[in-house]
Scaffold this motif. Sequence first.
Motif, PDB file in Angstrom:
ATOM      1  N   ILE A  11      37.250  15.737  39.192  1.00 35.73           N
ATOM      2  CA  ILE A  11      37.075  16.452  40.446  1.00 35.73           C
ATOM      3  C   ILE A  11      35.523  16.253  41.004  1.00 35.73           C
ATOM      4  N   LEU A  12      34.578  16.857  40.093  1.00 34.76           N
ATOM      5  CA  LEU A  12      33.291  16.602  40.355  1.00 34.76           C
ATOM      6  C   LEU A  12      33.017  15.244  40.651  1.00 34.76           C
ATOM      7  N   LYS A  13      33.232  14.217  40.106  1.00 36.47           N
ATOM      8  CA  LYS A  13      33.028  12.855  40.267  1.00 36.47           C
ATOM      9  C   LYS A  13      33.408  12.476  41.813  1.00 36.47           C
ATOM     10  N   ARG A  14      34.507  13.123  42.296  1.00 35.39           N
ATOM     11  CA  ARG A  14      35.125  12.930  43.584  1.00 35.39           C
ATOM     12  C   ARG A  14      34.077  13.483  44.573  1.00 35.39           C
ATOM     13  N   LEU A  15      33.539  14.538  44.413  1.00 28.06           N
ATOM     14  CA  LEU A  15      32.681  15.175  45.287  1.00 28.06           C
ATOM     15  C   LEU A  15      31.538  14.251  45.694  1.00 28.06           C
ATOM     16  N   LEU A  16      30.968  13.939  44.554  1.00 32.33           N
ATOM     17  CA  LEU A  16      29.932  12.884  44.695  1.00 32.33           C
ATOM     18  C   LEU A  16      30.163  11.595  45.646  1.00 32.33           C
ATOM     19  N   LYS A  17      31.525  11.405  46.125  1.00 34.02           N
ATOM     20  CA  LYS A  17      31.794  10.275  46.585  1.00 34.02           C
ATOM     21  C   LYS A  17      32.263  10.971  48.011  1.00 34.02           C
ATOM     22  N   GLY A  18      31.921  11.989  48.221  1.00 35.19           N
ATOM     23  CA  GLY A  18      32.041  12.667  49.739  1.00 35.19           C
ATOM     24  C   GLY A  18      33.214  13.574  49.722  1.00 35.19           C
ATOM     25  N   LYS A  19      34.232  13.636  48.901  1.00 38.40           N
ATOM     26  CA  LYS A  19      35.375  14.199  49.058  1.00 38.40           C
ATOM     27  C   LYS A  19      35.244  15.761  48.863  1.00 38.40           C
ATOM     28  N   SER A  20      35.889  16.560  49.322  1.00 40.42           N
ATOM     29  CA  SER A  20      35.843  18.091  49.356  1.00 40.42           C
ATOM     30  C   SER A  20      36.669  18.439  48.137  1.00 40.42           C
ATOM     31  N   ALA A  21      36.279  19.750  47.645  1.00 39.65           N
ATOM     32  CA  ALA A  21      37.043  20.414  46.746  1.00 39.65           C
ATOM     33  C   ALA A  21      36.886  21.822  46.805  1.00 39.65           C
ATOM     34  N   GLY A  22      37.856  22.478  46.264  1.00 40.71           N
ATOM     35  CA  GLY A  22      37.987  24.093  46.284  1.00 40.71           C
ATOM     36  C   GLY A  22      38.817  24.659  45.278  1.00 40.71           C
ATOM     37  N   PHE A  23      38.668  26.094  44.914  1.00 37.32           N
ATOM     38  CA  PHE A  23      39.599  26.721  44.158  1.00 37.32           C
ATOM     39  C   PHE A  23      40.058  28.022  44.723  1.00 37.32           C
ATOM     40  N   ILE A  24      41.123  28.606  44.316  1.00 38.67           N
ATOM     41  CA  ILE A  24      41.361  29.996  45.070  1.00 38.67           C
ATOM     42  C   ILE A  24      41.667  30.652  43.646  1.00 38.67           C
ATOM     43  N   SER A  25      41.010  32.094  43.885  1.00 42.65           N
ATOM     44  CA  SER A  25      41.212  33.048  42.853  1.00 42.65           C
ATOM     45  C   SER A  25      42.214  34.110  43.251  1.00 42.65           C
ATOM     46  N   HIS A  26      43.214  34.316  42.917  1.00 44.13           N
ATOM     47  CA  HIS A  26      44.184  35.133  43.547  1.00 44.13           C
ATOM     48  C   HIS A  26      44.808  36.055  42.467  1.00 44.13           C
ATOM     49  N   GLY A  27      45.136  37.404  42.689  1.00 43.48           N
ATOM     50  CA  GLY A  27      45.896  38.171  41.934  1.00 43.48           C
ATOM     51  C   GLY A  27      45.395  39.776  42.417  1.00 43.48           C
ATOM     52  N   GLN A  28      46.039  40.668  41.659  1.00 41.67           N
ATOM     53  CA  GLN A  28      45.983  41.987  42.004  1.00 41.67           C
ATOM     54  C   GLN A  28      44.651  42.606  41.565  1.00 41.67           C
ATOM     55  N   SER A  29      44.185  43.446  41.993  1.00 39.36           N
ATOM     56  CA  SER A  29      42.981  44.250  41.989  1.00 39.36           C
ATOM     57  C   SER A  29      42.745  44.538  40.393  1.00 39.36           C
ATOM     58  N   ALA A  30      41.548  44.312  39.925  1.00 39.06           N
ATOM     59  CA  ALA A  30      41.080  44.440  38.558  1.00 39.06           C
ATOM     60  C   ALA A  30      41.679  43.594  37.619  1.00 39.06           C
ATOM     61  N   ALA A  31      42.137  42.381  38.148  1.00 40.83           N
ATOM     62  CA  ALA A  31      42.779  41.279  37.298  1.00 40.83           C
ATOM     63  C   ALA A  31      41.860  40.341  36.481  1.00 40.83           C
ATOM     64  N   GLY A  32      40.399  40.527  37.018  1.00 40.51           N
ATOM     65  CA  GLY A  32      39.503  39.616  36.458  1.00 40.51           C
ATOM     66  C   GLY A  32      39.007  38.340  37.426  1.00 40.51           C
ATOM     67  N   LYS A  33      39.438  38.395  38.696  1.00 36.04           N
ATOM     68  CA  LYS A  33      39.148  37.211  39.623  1.00 36.04           C
ATOM     69  C   LYS A  33      37.674  37.327  39.928  1.00 36.04           C
ATOM     70  N   THR A  34      36.932  38.131  40.027  1.00 39.43           N
ATOM     71  CA  THR A  34      35.254  38.300  39.995  1.00 39.43           C
ATOM     72  C   THR A  34      34.616  37.515  38.860  1.00 39.43           C
ATOM     73  N   PHE A  35      35.263  38.188  37.731  1.00 43.40           N
ATOM     74  CA  PHE A  35      34.505  37.719  36.444  1.00 43.40           C
ATOM     75  C   PHE A  35      34.826  36.117  36.286  1.00 43.40           C
ATOM     76  N   THR A  36      36.075  35.853  36.538  1.00 39.46           N
ATOM     77  CA  THR A  36      36.348  34.285  36.477  1.00 39.46           C
ATOM     78  C   THR A  36      35.697  33.283  37.527  1.00 39.46           C
ATOM     79  N   THR A  37      35.488  33.950  38.346  1.00 35.19           N
ATOM     80  CA  THR A  37      34.770  33.066  39.455  1.00 35.19           C
ATOM     81  C   THR A  37      33.210  33.088  39.300  1.00 35.19           C
ATOM     82  N   PHE A  38      32.561  34.155  39.269  1.00 34.70           N
ATOM     83  CA  PHE A  38      31.212  34.556  38.985  1.00 34.70           C
ATOM     84  C   PHE A  38      30.604  34.629  37.386  1.00 34.70           C
ATOM     85  N   GLY A  39      31.505  35.040  36.645  1.00 30.45           N
ATOM     86  CA  GLY A  39      30.917  35.289  35.302  1.00 30.45           C
ATOM     87  C   GLY A  39      30.400  36.895  35.112  1.00 30.45           C
TER      88      GLY A  39
END
Length: 104
Positions: A11-39
């Motif tokens: 996926i990262l190599k495709r980014l370097l070729k001009g493609k877009s990428a993204g990810f979605i973090s979804h879940g209930q409150s206090a499930a760990g989305k922020t930690f998973t996304t930012f650390g």
Amino acid sequence: MVYTAVCPKKILKRLLKGKSAGFISHGQSAAGKTFTTFGSAKSNELSAEHKGIGPRAIADTLKLLGGDKYKLEVSLFEIYSNQVRDLIALPVNESKKQSNSFSS
């Protein structure tokens, strides 16, 4: 490991070729989305196990770029209660002082 599962190098190599990428973090409150996304909230914890998907993906992308000069643009949004909030944007009074673009 979550990062390896959601952000393989191809996926990262495709980014370097001009493609877009993204990810979605979804879940209930206090499930760990922020930690998973930012650390860990502790800025001095730099080991891989304390970094989220975002910092790891940016670091791996910069490694793939090597010494070349590129402009890296990142967007990060939160959707909560039908409200969209830009998590990177600076407050209006700060926006004239800094840019939200990253360059290697």
